[in-house]
Each structure stands twice: as C-alpha cells, then as structure tokens.
Design a protein around this motif. Sequence first.
Motif, PDB file in Angstrom:
ATOM      1  N   THR A  30       5.638  -0.225   6.431  1.00 37.85           N
ATOM      2  CA  THR A  30       6.754   0.765   6.384  1.00 37.85           C
ATOM      3  C   THR A  30       7.751   0.063   7.569  1.00 37.85           C
ATOM      4  O   THR A  30       9.035  -0.107   7.330  1.00 37.85           O
ATOM      5  N   ALA A  41       9.907  -2.738   6.552  1.00 34.97           N
ATOM      6  CA  ALA A  41      11.130  -2.538   5.326  1.00 34.97           C
ATOM      7  C   ALA A  41      12.554  -2.792   5.935  1.00 34.97           C
ATOM      8  O   ALA A  41      12.435  -2.179   7.158  1.00 34.97           O
ATOM      9  N   ALA A  92      16.387   0.616   3.248  1.00 35.12           N
ATOM     10  CA  ALA A  92      15.186   0.654   2.095  1.00 35.12           C
ATOM     11  C   ALA A  92      15.161   1.957   1.609  1.00 35.12           C
ATOM     12  O   ALA A  92      15.070   2.967   2.448  1.00 35.12           O
ATOM     13  N   GLU A 117      10.548   2.739  -1.517  1.00 36.33           N
ATOM     14  CA  GLU A 117      10.199   1.435  -1.634  1.00 36.33           C
ATOM     15  C   GLU A 117       9.169   1.215  -0.205  1.00 36.33           C
ATOM     16  O   GLU A 117       8.887  -0.087   0.049  1.00 36.33           O
ATOM     17  N   SER A 118       9.264   2.022   0.627  1.00 36.26           N
ATOM     18  CA  SER A 118       8.787   1.661   2.116  1.00 36.26           C
ATOM     19  C   SER A 118       7.876   2.642   2.601  1.00 36.26           C
ATOM     20  O   SER A 118       7.200   2.493   3.402  1.00 36.26           O
TER      21      SER A 118
END
Length: 375
Positions: free
Chosen positions: A247, A250, A254, A258-259
Amino acid sequence: MTQTPQKTGLTAAERQYPLPPSRLDVSVYRDPDRYRAEIEAIFHRSWFPVHPSSDLPTARDFLTWDQLGQSVVITRLDDGSVAAWHNVCQHRGARLVDGSGHCGRARFTCPWHGFVYDLEGAVSSVPLRESFDEDALRGLRSPAVRVREWGGWIWLTLSGAAPPLEDYLGEIGRQLAGYGLEGFSTRFRTSVRLKVNWKIVMDAFNETWHVPFTHRDTLAGMVMWRDAVIRLASPHSWMTLPIRGFTQRAAPSADHRESHLCHYLVFPNTIFSCFPTHLQMWSAWPVSVDETLLCAYEVVGPPPAGRTEEEWQRHNERDWRQFLDVLGEDSEVINNIATVAGSLGFRHSMLNTAESRLTAFHREVAERIGEEEPA
C-alpha cells in the motif's frame, strides 16, 4: 516484524470506528427458535452467490445446490442464460436430480414414477396422463427460483419479494463491480464444517484485532490491522486494510481497490476478501443451530503485467496454501468455542468499537426477525 497490540492509545483509523460498544446475550447463538426465525426471515429472503458461473460452462450443463434445507437445480439453457427451480417432483415429492453434469437430452426424469421435466423445470411428460386430473397437470412445473449471473457468480434468492440483485447489493455491488470479476477465474475451493452457530462464524471474519493473536505467523506481518477503515452500507459492511510493503508504494490518488485489501460482507453470510489481483470468497451456510458449513474459493484475475501464466499459477498456489493455513487457525479457535458453548460462566459477548461491523450485523439480524436490537 509482527505487529502487536498497543496497551494504550488508538490509531487514527481506530478513532473513526462508527459504532459504540455493545453487548449480546448468548441466546442469540444458542436459541433454536431464534435460529428457525433467522432461516425464515433472513435466509429465505436474501440473495446469495452459490456457484461460480464457470461451473456451468456449456448449454445443458446442470448442478444442484443443497443448503438451508432446500435443494435447487440450476441449468444452463440453450441461449446461454441460467434457470433455477426446486429439485422436487410435483407428483409425490421425490428428489429429481443429484449432483452435476451435462443433460444432453434436456430432460430430467423422476426416478420414482417417471414424470419428465425440461431444463426450466416444466413438466413435459406424464406417464398414464389420462389417469390424472387434466386441470392439475396443465402448466405443471417445479416452482422456479429467481437466479442471476453477476460478477462471475450464479446468485439466487428463494424469495419472490426480494429486490433485484443490484438493488440488494447496493454500494457493495458497486464496489465489487470495480474489480471486473467477470474476467476472474475460480482456481481452488474447499469446505469445512464448524461446530458452532453461523453467526459465530460471521463474527470471526468481520473484525481484525484477532489477527496478532490467532494469525501471529500468517497474517500479522502482512496486513496493517490497526489501520483498518470500517464502512457500514446496511445491510452490508466493508473495510479497507493497508497491505504492508504494498500500500505504501501505491500512488496517493490510487483507488483503494488497487492499493488495499478490501473486505466486503454481503449480508447475511458471504465475504469477498479482495486483493487488487485476486480474492478469497467464502459463505457460511447454517446446518443447524450449532453447526455451519463454510465453503471457500480462491478467485484470480489475469496475470499482472510482467508475469507469465506459469508464474502467476505458482503465486496463486502459494496464496491458497496461506489461506488454508489462516482458515485452519480460525477453524481451531472456532471449534474450540464449541467445547464451552454451554458454559454457565458466559452470558454476554462484549463488543468494542473495533467490532462495529459485528454490532451492525447483529442489529440487522435482530431487526429482520422482529426482535429488539442488541444493547
């Protein structure tokens, strides 16, 4: 380094937990009359993902779903759609279909007296038809069950009054839709019987602060459990958990899908635990007041950029082995609860703010069975 609980002070995420502490009388897990009310008022009126769509790959494939004291036949029709209907002959109540397979003739024959049903559950042939009341046979069919394909899964509801699936899912559906699950595939599956009430199972998977204790060697070093952000989307809920070492890399802009690890409860009994590129999904099916069948799946997306299919398969196998280790740790604790389930020394569960999802869940259960909400 494994993350351990702090004795004092809450993180910023912990300070945002949405509900105050609450208490539950143990009768919510033990009362057989309440259990029957939950089956009728909740499970007979909700939507469930019951099988991956890939379990019916071609026209005229079929499978049977047997949970909640019900048996349902699900078929792939010639036009590619799915149909579902109660797996019971309308003559004298015999079971019609067992297992799964391919029905090339598009007909199912009752093994008792030979009534024939088509792929949609309609009676197409009756032996000695002239000996029956013709009016009783006209339009005869096994009652249909509402069914939808969505997100790579076959969903059904036993209720004619339940809202459309997308309306039922609400915000959780919009969240899951962002993963493009239609492009994912189911690679692994397992099931385990747990000797406790279904709500104990759901409680176990809807909070994070057991992680450093139950999962010290499997999850505690991976998920930043004290930074979970909880969101309520009645009747469902969800939370996001940062993944250590992932995470942080990212981009600030984001999307959380996605993270983060995003953990979604589809009320009443299903969890989608979604990583950016794969997920584990499991459902807790009540068997009796003190027994639950947990069915779990590993569902994966296409290989990320830079990975071959073979590399991705090996990665998925490692993920699944870790999930089985985590599930084994949870199962050991849950089944040990069964050994003290009748203890005279335990009368109430105490839920803290970190267990806000549990409080929300039990409030929803109580409301749906017409019971006063937990304190």
